[in-house]
Design a protein around this motif. Sequence first.
Motif, PDB file in Angstrom:
ATOM      1  N   PRO A   6     -10.868  17.592 -56.123  1.00 37.61           N
ATOM      2  CA  PRO A   6     -10.021  17.613 -57.389  1.00 37.61           C
ATOM      3  C   PRO A   6      -8.781  18.126 -57.143  1.00 37.61           C
ATOM      4  O   PRO A   6      -8.328  18.163 -56.189  1.00 37.61           O
ATOM      5  CB  PRO A   6     -10.867  19.464 -57.686  1.00 37.61           C
ATOM      6  CG  PRO A   6     -11.302  20.393 -56.129  1.00 37.61           C
ATOM      7  CD  PRO A   6     -11.720  19.013 -55.112  1.00 37.61           C
TER       8      PRO A   6
ATOM      9  N   SER B  70      -4.846  18.688 -59.331  1.00 37.91           N
ATOM     10  CA  SER B  70      -4.145  19.032 -60.783  1.00 37.91           C
ATOM     11  C   SER B  70      -2.859  18.758 -60.545  1.00 37.91           C
ATOM     12  O   SER B  70      -2.470  18.516 -59.718  1.00 37.91           O
ATOM     13  CB  SER B  70      -4.723  20.689 -60.694  1.00 37.91           C
ATOM     14  OG  SER B  70      -6.372  21.132 -60.638  1.00 37.91           O
TER      15      SER B  70
ATOM     16  N   GLY C 183       7.186  19.859 -51.337  1.00 37.67           N
ATOM     17  CA  GLY C 183       5.361  19.861 -51.930  1.00 37.67           C
ATOM     18  C   GLY C 183       5.426  18.231 -51.968  1.00 37.67           C
ATOM     19  O   GLY C 183       5.184  18.137 -50.534  1.00 37.67           O
TER      20      GLY C 183
ATOM     21  N   SER D  12       2.732  18.624 -48.382  1.00 37.16           N
ATOM     22  CA  SER D  12       2.176  20.173 -48.343  1.00 37.16           C
ATOM     23  C   SER D  12       0.443  20.137 -48.287  1.00 37.16           C
ATOM     24  O   SER D  12      -0.613  21.123 -48.308  1.00 37.16           O
ATOM     25  CB  SER D  12       2.776  20.543 -49.505  1.00 37.16           C
ATOM     26  OG  SER D  12       3.761  20.723 -49.586  1.00 37.16           O
TER      27      SER D  12
ATOM     28  N   PHE E 297      -5.281  21.934 -45.458  1.00 37.28           N
ATOM     29  CA  PHE E 297      -6.457  21.345 -45.126  1.00 37.28           C
ATOM     30  C   PHE E 297      -6.206  22.774 -43.561  1.00 37.28           C
ATOM     31  O   PHE E 297      -7.273  22.456 -42.692  1.00 37.28           O
ATOM     32  CB  PHE E 297      -6.653  20.183 -44.166  1.00 37.28           C
ATOM     33  CG  PHE E 297      -6.985  19.643 -45.552  1.00 37.28           C
ATOM     34  CD1 PHE E 297      -8.476  19.217 -45.817  1.00 37.28           C
ATOM     35  CD2 PHE E 297      -5.700  19.544 -46.441  1.00 37.28           C
ATOM     36  CE1 PHE E 297      -8.792  19.104 -47.429  1.00 37.28           C
ATOM     37  CE2 PHE E 297      -6.182  18.484 -48.286  1.00 37.28           C
ATOM     38  CZ  PHE E 297      -7.338  18.270 -47.810  1.00 37.28           C
TER      39      PHE E 297
ATOM     40  N   PRO F 191       3.517  15.985 -61.487  1.00 38.80           N
ATOM     41  CA  PRO F 191       2.873  15.559 -60.351  1.00 38.80           C
ATOM     42  C   PRO F 191       2.057  15.754 -59.898  1.00 38.80           C
ATOM     43  O   PRO F 191       1.468  17.179 -60.735  1.00 38.80           O
ATOM     44  CB  PRO F 191       4.425  15.933 -59.809  1.00 38.80           C
ATOM     45  CG  PRO F 191       5.151  16.422 -60.120  1.00 38.80           C
ATOM     46  CD  PRO F 191       4.727  16.795 -61.568  1.00 38.80           C
ATOM     47  N   LYS F 192       0.538  15.499 -59.658  1.00 40.40           N
ATOM     48  CA  LYS F 192      -0.373  16.013 -59.532  1.00 40.40           C
ATOM     49  C   LYS F 192      -0.763  15.818 -57.807  1.00 40.40           C
ATOM     50  O   LYS F 192      -0.113  15.364 -56.756  1.00 40.40           O
ATOM     51  CB  LYS F 192      -1.719  14.938 -60.023  1.00 40.40           C
ATOM     52  CG  LYS F 192      -1.665  14.798 -61.346  1.00 40.40           C
ATOM     53  CD  LYS F 192      -2.918  15.409 -62.246  1.00 40.40           C
ATOM     54  CE  LYS F 192      -2.829  15.302 -63.703  1.00 40.40           C
ATOM     55  NZ  LYS F 192      -3.939  15.623 -63.837  1.00 40.40           N
ATOM     56  N   SER F 193      -1.286  17.154 -57.848  1.00 39.34           N
ATOM     57  CA  SER F 193      -1.561  17.305 -56.162  1.00 39.34           C
ATOM     58  C   SER F 193      -3.702  17.275 -56.083  1.00 39.34           C
ATOM     59  O   SER F 193      -4.128  17.632 -56.972  1.00 39.34           O
ATOM     60  CB  SER F 193      -0.712  18.695 -56.087  1.00 39.34           C
ATOM     61  OG  SER F 193       0.217  18.251 -55.753  1.00 39.34           O
ATOM     62  N   ILE F 194      -3.899  18.099 -54.554  1.00 38.88           N
ATOM     63  CA  ILE F 194      -4.868  18.259 -55.057  1.00 38.88           C
ATOM     64  C   ILE F 194      -4.642  19.596 -55.639  1.00 38.88           C
ATOM     65  O   ILE F 194      -3.705  20.886 -55.190  1.00 38.88           O
ATOM     66  CB  ILE F 194      -5.053  18.315 -52.929  1.00 38.88           C
ATOM     67  CG1 ILE F 194      -5.779  17.328 -52.264  1.00 38.88           C
ATOM     68  CG2 ILE F 194      -6.163  19.270 -52.833  1.00 38.88           C
ATOM     69  CD1 ILE F 194      -5.582  17.436 -50.865  1.00 38.88           C
ATOM     70  N   SER F 195      -6.280  20.306 -55.344  1.00 41.13           N
ATOM     71  CA  SER F 195      -6.095  21.754 -56.455  1.00 41.13           C
ATOM     72  C   SER F 195      -5.759  22.938 -55.208  1.00 41.13           C
ATOM     73  O   SER F 195      -6.856  22.658 -53.943  1.00 41.13           O
ATOM     74  CB  SER F 195      -7.339  21.606 -57.238  1.00 41.13           C
ATOM     75  OG  SER F 195      -7.393  21.199 -58.185  1.00 41.13           O
ATOM     76  N   VAL F 196      -4.508  23.427 -55.634  1.00 41.35           N
ATOM     77  CA  VAL F 196      -4.372  24.158 -54.162  1.00 41.35           C
ATOM     78  C   VAL F 196      -5.898  26.116 -54.568  1.00 41.35           C
ATOM     79  O   VAL F 196      -5.954  26.413 -53.614  1.00 41.35           O
ATOM     80  CB  VAL F 196      -3.907  24.939 -54.523  1.00 41.35           C
ATOM     81  CG1 VAL F 196      -1.885  24.132 -54.226  1.00 41.35           C
ATOM     82  CG2 VAL F 196      -2.854  25.865 -55.627  1.00 41.35           C
ATOM     83  N   GLN F 197      -6.119  25.740 -55.880  1.00 41.75           N
ATOM     84  CA  GLN F 197      -6.794  27.388 -55.797  1.00 41.75           C
ATOM     85  C   GLN F 197      -7.986  27.446 -54.982  1.00 41.75           C
ATOM     86  O   GLN F 197      -8.158  29.272 -54.415  1.00 41.75           O
ATOM     87  CB  GLN F 197      -7.031  27.523 -57.791  1.00 41.75           C
ATOM     88  CG  GLN F 197      -6.100  27.100 -58.393  1.00 41.75           C
ATOM     89  CD  GLN F 197      -5.760  26.163 -59.163  1.00 41.75           C
ATOM     90  OE1 GLN F 197      -5.455  24.884 -58.038  1.00 41.75           O
ATOM     91  NE2 GLN F 197      -4.872  26.636 -59.809  1.00 41.75           N
ATOM     92  N   PRO F 198      -8.866  26.285 -54.988  1.00 44.42           N
ATOM     93  CA  PRO F 198      -9.817  26.576 -53.900  1.00 44.42           C
ATOM     94  C   PRO F 198      -9.333  27.031 -52.473  1.00 44.42           C
ATOM     95  O   PRO F 198     -10.239  27.422 -51.879  1.00 44.42           O
ATOM     96  CB  PRO F 198     -10.681  25.574 -54.009  1.00 44.42           C
ATOM     97  CG  PRO F 198     -10.580  24.643 -55.474  1.00 44.42           C
ATOM     98  CD  PRO F 198      -9.242  25.351 -55.410  1.00 44.42           C
ATOM     99  N   PHE F 199      -8.882  25.921 -51.965  1.00 38.26           N
ATOM    100  CA  PHE F 199      -8.198  26.321 -50.444  1.00 38.26           C
ATOM    101  C   PHE F 199      -7.629  27.651 -50.294  1.00 38.26           C
ATOM    102  O   PHE F 199      -7.775  29.050 -49.719  1.00 38.26           O
ATOM    103  CB  PHE F 199      -6.880  25.825 -49.960  1.00 38.26           C
ATOM    104  CG  PHE F 199      -7.430  24.652 -50.175  1.00 38.26           C
ATOM    105  CD1 PHE F 199      -7.860  24.214 -49.112  1.00 38.26           C
ATOM    106  CD2 PHE F 199      -6.997  23.629 -51.152  1.00 38.26           C
ATOM    107  CE1 PHE F 199      -8.355  22.349 -48.602  1.00 38.26           C
ATOM    108  CE2 PHE F 199      -7.709  21.849 -50.823  1.00 38.26           C
ATOM    109  CZ  PHE F 199      -8.101  21.389 -49.261  1.00 38.26           C
ATOM    110  N   LEU F 200      -7.125  28.707 -51.175  1.00 35.15           N
ATOM    111  CA  LEU F 200      -6.435  29.733 -51.559  1.00 35.15           C
ATOM    112  C   LEU F 200      -7.092  30.970 -51.603  1.00 35.15           C
ATOM    113  O   LEU F 200      -7.676  32.311 -51.284  1.00 35.15           O
ATOM    114  CB  LEU F 200      -4.950  29.370 -52.964  1.00 35.15           C
ATOM    115  CG  LEU F 200      -3.946  29.118 -52.892  1.00 35.15           C
ATOM    116  CD1 LEU F 200      -3.888  29.631 -53.976  1.00 35.15           C
ATOM    117  CD2 LEU F 200      -3.771  29.205 -51.435  1.00 35.15           C
ATOM    118  N   VAL F 201      -8.148  30.522 -52.336  1.00 35.23           N
ATOM    119  CA  VAL F 201      -9.316  31.566 -52.915  1.00 35.23           C
ATOM    120  C   VAL F 201     -10.211  30.916 -51.531  1.00 35.23           C
ATOM    121  O   VAL F 201     -10.277  32.729 -51.011  1.00 35.23           O
ATOM    122  CB  VAL F 201     -10.812  31.206 -53.971  1.00 35.23           C
ATOM    123  CG1 VAL F 201     -11.924  31.861 -53.448  1.00 35.23           C
ATOM    124  CG2 VAL F 201     -10.243  31.233 -55.126  1.00 35.23           C
ATOM    125  N   ARG F 202     -11.011  30.726 -50.770  1.00 29.24           N
ATOM    126  CA  ARG F 202     -11.511  30.410 -49.383  1.00 29.24           C
ATOM    127  C   ARG F 202     -10.423  31.757 -48.205  1.00 29.24           C
ATOM    128  O   ARG F 202     -11.412  31.598 -47.444  1.00 29.24           O
ATOM    129  CB  ARG F 202     -11.662  29.312 -49.046  1.00 29.24           C
ATOM    130  CG  ARG F 202     -12.424  29.105 -47.900  1.00 29.24           C
ATOM    131  CD  ARG F 202     -12.494  27.212 -47.724  1.00 29.24           C
ATOM    132  NE  ARG F 202     -12.550  25.844 -48.756  1.00 29.24           N
ATOM    133  CZ  ARG F 202     -12.483  25.200 -49.187  1.00 29.24           C
ATOM    134  NH1 ARG F 202     -11.055  24.886 -48.501  1.00 29.24           N
ATOM    135  NH2 ARG F 202     -12.926  24.760 -50.523  1.00 29.24           N
TER     136      ARG F 202
END
Lengths: 333, 333
Positions: free
Chosen positions: A256, A258, B224, B228, B233, B256-267
Motif C-alpha cells: 500500500p 500513502s 525521505g 527511505s 524493509f 508526495p506518496k510513499s509506501i505506507s509506513v504504518q504496517p512496518f512500524l506496527v510489525r
Amino acid sequence: MSNSKVINLKRRPSGTPTLADFEFTTAEVPTVGNGELLLRTTYVSVDPYLRGRMNDVPSYIPPFELGEPIASGVVAEVLESKHDKFTKGDYVTGSLAWKETQVAKPDGLIKIDPKQAPLSAYLGVLGMTGLTAYFGLTEIGKPKAGETLVVSGAAGAVGSVVGQIGKILGLRVVGIAGTDEKVEMLKSDFGFDAGINYNTTDDMTKAIADACPDGVDIYFDNVGGPISDAVLFNINKFSRTINCGAISVYNNTELPKSISVQPFLVRNSSLMQGFIVFDYADKYPAGIKQLAEWLQQGKLSNTETIREGFDNIPQAFLDLFDGKNTGKMVVKI
Amino acid sequence: MSNSKVINLKRRPSGTPTLADFEFTTAEVPTVGNGELLLRTTYVSVDPYLRGRMNDVPSYIPPFELGEPIASGVVAEVLESKHDKFTKGDYVTGSLAWKETQVAKPDGLIKIDPKQAPLSAYLGVLGMTGLTAYFGLTEIGKPKAGETLVVSGAAGAVGSVVGQIGKILGLRVVGIAGTDEKVEMLKSDFGFDAGINYNTTDDMTKAIADACPDGVDIYFDNVGGPISDAVLFNINKFSRTINCGAISVYNNTELPKSISVQPFLVRNSSLMQGFIVFDYADKYPAGIKQLAEWLQQGKLSNTETIREGFDNIPQAFLDLFDGKNTGKMVVKI
C-alpha cells in the motif's frame, strides 16, 4: 480418548480471507500428562492481527503453519488437571488453539476469576484488547489532560476502550467509525466528545479539523490508509501517533502507498510509534489492576459482539474486515 | 549613511527554485541605535530547510515575505557596537538577513571565538548543522554501542556529522549518497563502515540488507522518498528513525506518496520522530561543548563546501538540491 473439532489454516489467503482458507476437521484428544491440563474452550477471541499470521512472513509472532490449527486468545474451563496450581472447574485464559477440547501445558495461561468480571471480559477490556488500548495510549501517547485525542477504528475492540480511557484521563476524544450507528454509540455509550463517519464524509481532513478546533495532539491509529493520511494534516507540534494496527491495508495484495509522512513529522516534530501489547508484558499486572478498577467503578464498559458456536469462528473473523463488530468480537462455544 | 547589497525573495518558487526567484538590490544601512550593532557579513549558511520558508505555508518558522530579505545562519563581524556586551572586532553568529552590512539588535546572536575554531565551523559542526546531527542522533536515536546506523544524505552537512558521531559512539555506520566519490569519501574521510551509491544501485532494499547484516537499528533520514522506503524493509524490532529532513520531496508540487509506513512500524514496534534543532535549544550549550571537544580531539572533522561572493548565495542554495555540496555549504563574503 475422544475426538475434538479443530479449525486449521487450509491455505494462505490472497487478499481478503474467505471461508475456503479454513479447514474444519477433528483430531484425537490425547490423555493428560503430568503437568498438563485438559481444557474445554469457552470463548474464542478473533482479532485483525491474526490476518498477518496467515501470511508466510516473519513478524513479531511466527506465521501459522498450513494444515495446523489456528490459535488466538481463548478462555477455557479446566476439565482435568495434572498440574498442582490448577484444579477441575478453574477458568484460564491465554493463547490456545482453535479446538473444542485440548490438552495443554499451562505455560502462559492465567487463572481468571469469573466472579470479578464476566469470562468474556478477559478477552476484552481485561485482556489483550484492554491492555493494548491502555499501554498504547499511556506509554506512547503520554496524554496530558486537556489534549485532543483522535481514535480511528473507534467502535472496534481496542478503539472503544482507548476512547473511554482518554475520557478518564481528561482528554477531548474524537472517534472515527464507519456507520452513523457506530458514531452515535461512540458518544452515547463511550462518552466520546465527537464522532466522524468516514463513509459519509467527503472531506475527512476538514471534518477532523472541525472536530478538533485545537488540532490533534494524540492519534491512536487502528486503520492506516486514507483516514490516517487525513489526520496528518491536522497534527499539532509535538503530537504522538500510536500505530496499533493498519486494518485498512492488511488485505492489500500490493504494497500500500500513502502520503509521505516524513515531511509532516519533520514539520511538527511529531512522533509515530508502532507497538504490540507483548512489548509491555512486564507491566501486565499493573495494567490489568488499573483496568479492573475502572471497570468496577463503572468508568469503563466491556462492549462485545458475541457470536455463538465453534463452527462460526472463521466467519466471525472475516466479519471484522467488514466492520460488523462493535467492541470486542468473541465467539461463545 | 551607506548602502548595502541585499537579496530579497522575489517570488515564491514553484517546484525547484531558480535564480529568477531572487532579487538582487541595495538598501540603505541605518545608523546604529542604542543597544544595536553594525555588522558586516562574513559567512552565510545555505540550507535545504530554507526552501520550506519560501512557501506561504505556516511551519515551525514563519515564511519569508515577498520583497523582503531572506535570512539564514550567518557569521558577522561587529563594525560598530552600541551594546555593552559587544565591541568592534567581535564575531557573532545567529540568524541574520542576506545583506552585506546590517544593523541588528544582538538578541539571539552568540559571540564566537575565532581562535577556538575557524569562523565557518560555527555554521557547520559547531552550529545548527552539528547540533542537528548531535541531538537527532542522541535524543531520538538513543544509540547503543554495537547497533547499526544508516544515514541518508550521508555526504551532506548533517549526514556527514551524524556518521562521525555514530562512529564515536561505537555504532556500525552505513551511509547512502549519490556519487561514487561521495561514497568513497564517507569511508576515507568520515570513517563510515560502508556506503551505497543510490544512483548506481538497482535494488536499494537488497543493498541495505547486504550492508547491514544485523538489520537497521537507527535510521537518520535526511531525504525521505524511495530511499527511505527501501530502509523500511530492513528495520529491526524497536528501531528508531530520525526524520531530520525530506529533501527528496521538498520541491514536489504534488503531495508526495510513499509506501505506507504504518504496517512496518506496527510489525517492528518501531519509532519515527521528526524534529528541528530548536526543540533542543535549552541543551545547546552542552551540545556545543561536546562537539567542540570532539573537534579539538580530531574525532570530528568540519567538512565544508565554500563558495565565494555575496552574489553567489542564491546559486549556492540552488546547488544543494543537485547535491553539489560535500558537507556544509557556506558562502564566504
